[in-house]
Design a protein around this motif. Structure first.
Motif, PDB file in Angstrom:
ATOM      1  N   GLU A 131       0.828  -1.328  -0.096  1.00 56.39           N
ATOM      2  CA  GLU A 131       0.080  -0.011   0.073  1.00 56.39           C
ATOM      3  C   GLU A 131       0.983   1.225   0.097  1.00 56.39           C
ATOM      4  N   GLN A 132       1.907   1.251   0.891  1.00 54.42           N
ATOM      5  CA  GLN A 132       2.671   2.151   0.949  1.00 54.42           C
ATOM      6  C   GLN A 132       4.018   2.244  -0.184  1.00 54.42           C
ATOM      7  N   LYS A 133       4.191   1.179  -0.747  1.00 54.54           N
ATOM      8  CA  LYS A 133       5.194   0.846  -1.587  1.00 54.54           C
ATOM      9  C   LYS A 133       6.553   1.255  -0.936  1.00 54.54           C
ATOM     10  N   GLN A 134       6.729   0.685   0.030  1.00 53.45           N
ATOM     11  CA  GLN A 134       8.094   0.583   0.648  1.00 53.45           C
ATOM     12  C   GLN A 134       8.367  -0.584   1.548  1.00 53.45           C
ATOM     13  N   PHE A 135       9.566  -0.799   2.080  1.00 50.57           N
ATOM     14  CA  PHE A 135      10.143  -1.831   2.767  1.00 50.57           C
ATOM     15  C   PHE A 135      10.112  -1.585   3.966  1.00 50.57           C
ATOM     16  N   ILE A 136       9.820  -2.441   4.964  1.00 46.96           N
ATOM     17  CA  ILE A 136       9.526  -2.328   6.430  1.00 46.96           C
ATOM     18  C   ILE A 136      10.453  -3.271   7.016  1.00 46.96           C
ATOM     19  N   LEU A 137      11.242  -2.975   8.152  1.00 47.84           N
ATOM     20  CA  LEU A 137      11.933  -3.838   8.733  1.00 47.84           C
ATOM     21  C   LEU A 137      11.179  -4.583   9.676  1.00 47.84           C
ATOM     22  N   CYS A 138      11.156  -6.009   9.816  1.00 46.18           N
ATOM     23  CA  CYS A 138      10.267  -6.738  10.495  1.00 46.18           C
ATOM     24  C   CYS A 138      11.138  -7.667  11.197  1.00 46.18           C
ATOM     25  N   ILE A 139      10.569  -8.304  12.183  1.00 45.55           N
ATOM     26  CA  ILE A 139      11.278  -9.645  12.926  1.00 45.55           C
ATOM     27  C   ILE A 139      10.348 -10.584  13.098  1.00 45.55           C
ATOM     28  N   ASP A 140      10.918 -11.655  13.159  1.00 48.39           N
ATOM     29  CA  ASP A 140      10.053 -13.003  13.489  1.00 48.39           C
ATOM     30  C   ASP A 140       9.747 -13.163  14.918  1.00 48.39           C
ATOM     31  N   GLU A 141       8.511 -12.937  15.383  1.00 45.62           N
ATOM     32  CA  GLU A 141       8.192 -12.898  16.766  1.00 45.62           C
ATOM     33  C   GLU A 141       8.290 -14.425  17.308  1.00 45.62           C
ATOM     34  N   ASP A 142       8.232 -15.265  16.113  1.00 41.17           N
ATOM     35  CA  ASP A 142       8.152 -16.871  16.889  1.00 41.17           C
ATOM     36  C   ASP A 142       9.600 -17.465  16.641  1.00 41.17           C
ATOM     37  N   SER A 143      10.583 -16.491  16.396  1.00 43.32           N
ATOM     38  CA  SER A 143      12.045 -17.175  16.202  1.00 43.32           C
ATOM     39  C   SER A 143      12.558 -17.682  17.413  1.00 43.32           C
ATOM     40  N   GLY A 144      11.979 -17.364  18.603  1.00 41.90           N
ATOM     41  CA  GLY A 144      12.631 -18.003  19.961  1.00 41.90           C
ATOM     42  C   GLY A 144      13.709 -16.968  20.429  1.00 41.90           C
ATOM     43  N   PHE A 145      13.884 -15.759  19.757  1.00 41.37           N
ATOM     44  CA  PHE A 145      15.218 -15.019  20.095  1.00 41.37           C
ATOM     45  C   PHE A 145      14.776 -13.915  20.701  1.00 41.37           C
ATOM     46  N   LEU A 146      13.345 -13.622  20.944  1.00 40.18           N
ATOM     47  CA  LEU A 146      12.947 -12.339  21.594  1.00 40.18           C
ATOM     48  C   LEU A 146      12.669 -12.810  23.076  1.00 40.18           C
ATOM     49  N   GLY A 147      12.835 -11.733  24.017  1.00 44.03           N
ATOM     50  CA  GLY A 147      12.455 -11.766  25.340  1.00 44.03           C
ATOM     51  C   GLY A 147      12.307 -10.467  25.797  1.00 44.03           C
ATOM     52  N   GLU A 148      12.212 -10.298  27.191  1.00 39.67           N
ATOM     53  CA  GLU A 148      11.946  -9.023  27.732  1.00 39.67           C
ATOM     54  C   GLU A 148      13.021  -8.730  28.941  1.00 39.67           C
ATOM     55  N   ASP A 149      13.928  -9.811  29.072  1.00 40.11           N
ATOM     56  CA  ASP A 149      14.600  -9.645  30.365  1.00 40.11           C
ATOM     57  C   ASP A 149      16.122  -9.564  30.161  1.00 40.11           C
ATOM     58  N   GLY A 150      16.439  -9.274  28.940  1.00 40.36           N
ATOM     59  CA  GLY A 150      17.838  -9.207  28.430  1.00 40.36           C
ATOM     60  C   GLY A 150      18.409  -7.839  28.400  1.00 40.36           C
ATOM     61  N   ASP A 151      19.611  -7.544  28.216  1.00 39.68           N
ATOM     62  CA  ASP A 151      20.144  -6.297  28.126  1.00 39.68           C
ATOM     63  C   ASP A 151      20.357  -5.832  26.563  1.00 39.68           C
ATOM     64  N   ARG A 152      19.765  -6.453  25.562  1.00 36.98           N
ATOM     65  CA  ARG A 152      20.155  -6.180  24.549  1.00 36.98           C
ATOM     66  C   ARG A 152      18.743  -5.867  23.578  1.00 36.98           C
ATOM     67  N   GLY A 153      18.457  -4.602  24.171  1.00 36.43           N
ATOM     68  CA  GLY A 153      16.864  -4.110  23.610  1.00 36.43           C
ATOM     69  C   GLY A 153      17.192  -3.696  22.309  1.00 36.43           C
ATOM     70  N   LEU A 154      15.746  -3.389  21.697  1.00 33.54           N
ATOM     71  CA  LEU A 154      15.597  -2.946  20.265  1.00 33.54           C
ATOM     72  C   LEU A 154      15.329  -1.500  20.055  1.00 33.54           C
ATOM     73  N   PHE A 155      14.687  -1.076  21.284  1.00 34.28           N
ATOM     74  CA  PHE A 155      14.262   0.317  21.350  1.00 34.28           C
ATOM     75  C   PHE A 155      14.715   1.109  22.663  1.00 34.28           C
ATOM     76  N   GLU A 156      15.175   2.434  22.677  1.00 33.85           N
ATOM     77  CA  GLU A 156      15.490   3.167  23.776  1.00 33.85           C
ATOM     78  C   GLU A 156      14.085   3.537  24.496  1.00 33.85           C
ATOM     79  N   ASP A 157      14.530   4.041  25.405  1.00 33.76           N
ATOM     80  CA  ASP A 157      13.200   4.322  26.435  1.00 33.76           C
ATOM     81  C   ASP A 157      12.454   5.481  25.827  1.00 33.76           C
ATOM     82  N   ASP A 158      13.114   6.418  24.819  1.00 29.63           N
ATOM     83  CA  ASP A 158      12.414   7.488  24.156  1.00 29.63           C
ATOM     84  C   ASP A 158      11.817   6.927  22.880  1.00 29.63           C
ATOM     85  N   GLY A 159      12.223   5.629  22.679  1.00 25.36           N
ATOM     86  CA  GLY A 159      11.316   5.149  21.445  1.00 25.36           C
ATOM     87  C   GLY A 159      12.029   4.936  20.151  1.00 25.36           C
TER      88      GLY A 159
END
Length: 252
Positions: A131-159
């Motif tokens: 629709e927007q004719k552009q490519f978007i960075l995606c991540i596989d949420e079922d990869s098993g590589f995502l969590g919430e207790d690590g120190d390798r965050g994908l976003f800073e506190d300010d987004g």
């Protein structure tokens, strides 16, 4: 007094049947649930420190880009898929569902062997928003590589994206550019009818034989009969080394 259950209308029944029979979306190899990487959705998401390659243990063929042929030809036979658009792949196993370059634990790539960029890119990927004719960075949420207790965050506190996300984006952009260059090369091979079906009989150490088929290779005889002006054009595009590396790799 119990109410009598409502009878489903024909339209409702038909809608359910359509929903049940609708095919699941087809994602690229390895990807199960790619979603756009967003600060709102993935604000607390962290990436695992140990990104093993267990997800590729069942793949006996891995997509390649032409820029990878030089190093891949040292380790794998490089062939072309048997269905359009006939993109190149590295053969990583003789049997379907078995990647022979994964170690005994099923998590690491064979030491000293080149790991294709397609594998190294996971769990990130660029996907097109039509629709927007552009490519978007995606991540596989079922990869098993995502969590919430690590120190390798994908976003800073300010987004804002972290360095990890920025590096993933740059890698995926480079991969996509190389993929487009590969498509142009394969399109030229197809238009000049240089790809031909092939099969190989392999004798194992225990004297058993395996018949490998369902892939294409460049027809050397047709290639060597190309007009001189085509050779000059391909030399300018740096395609001649790509062809020779493919042909040489078949000895693997």
């Amino acid at each position: 007094m119990a109410r009598k259950p409502k009878t489903k209308t024909k339209k409702a029944v038909a809608a359910e049947e359509v929903a049940e029979s609708a095919p699941a979306p087809r994602f690229p190899l390895f990807y199960k649930a790619p979603r756009p990487l967003e600060a709102g959705r993935h604000a607390k998401a962290t990436l695992a420190a140990d990104l093993d390659v267990a997800f590729s243990a069942n793949a006996n063929a891995i997509p390649l880009n032409v820029v990878e042929f030089a190093i891949s030809a040292r380790h794998y036979p490089i062939v072309f898929s048997n269905t359009a658009p006939y993109l190149p792949v590295a053969i990583t196993g003789l049997r379907t569902g078995v990647n022979a370059f994964i170690d005994a634990e099923g998590k690491r790539w064979a030491r000293g062997c080149y790991v294709p960029a397609y594998v190294r890119r996971f769990p990130f990927i660029l996907m097109e928003n039509t629709e927007q004719k552009q490519f978007i960075l995606c991540i596989d949420e079922d990869s098993g590589f995502l969590g919430e207790d690590g120190d390798r965050g994908l976003f800073e506190d300010d987004g804002k994206p972290t360095e990890i996300t920025n590096q993933a984006l740059e890698f995926c952009r480079a991969y996509h550019a190389q993929y487009e260059a590969t498509q142009k090369f394969v399109q030229e091979l197809t238009e000049r009818e240089l790809l031909t079906d092939n099969s190989t009989e392999i004798r194992l150490s225990d004297d058993r034989k395996i018949q490998m088929q369902g892939y294409k290779v460049i027809d050397r005889e047709k290639f060597e009969k190309l007009p001189n002006e085509v050779f000059l054009e391909w030399r300018t595009k740096n395609w001649l080394p790509v062809v020779y590396r493919h042909l040489t790799s078949l000895s693997n």
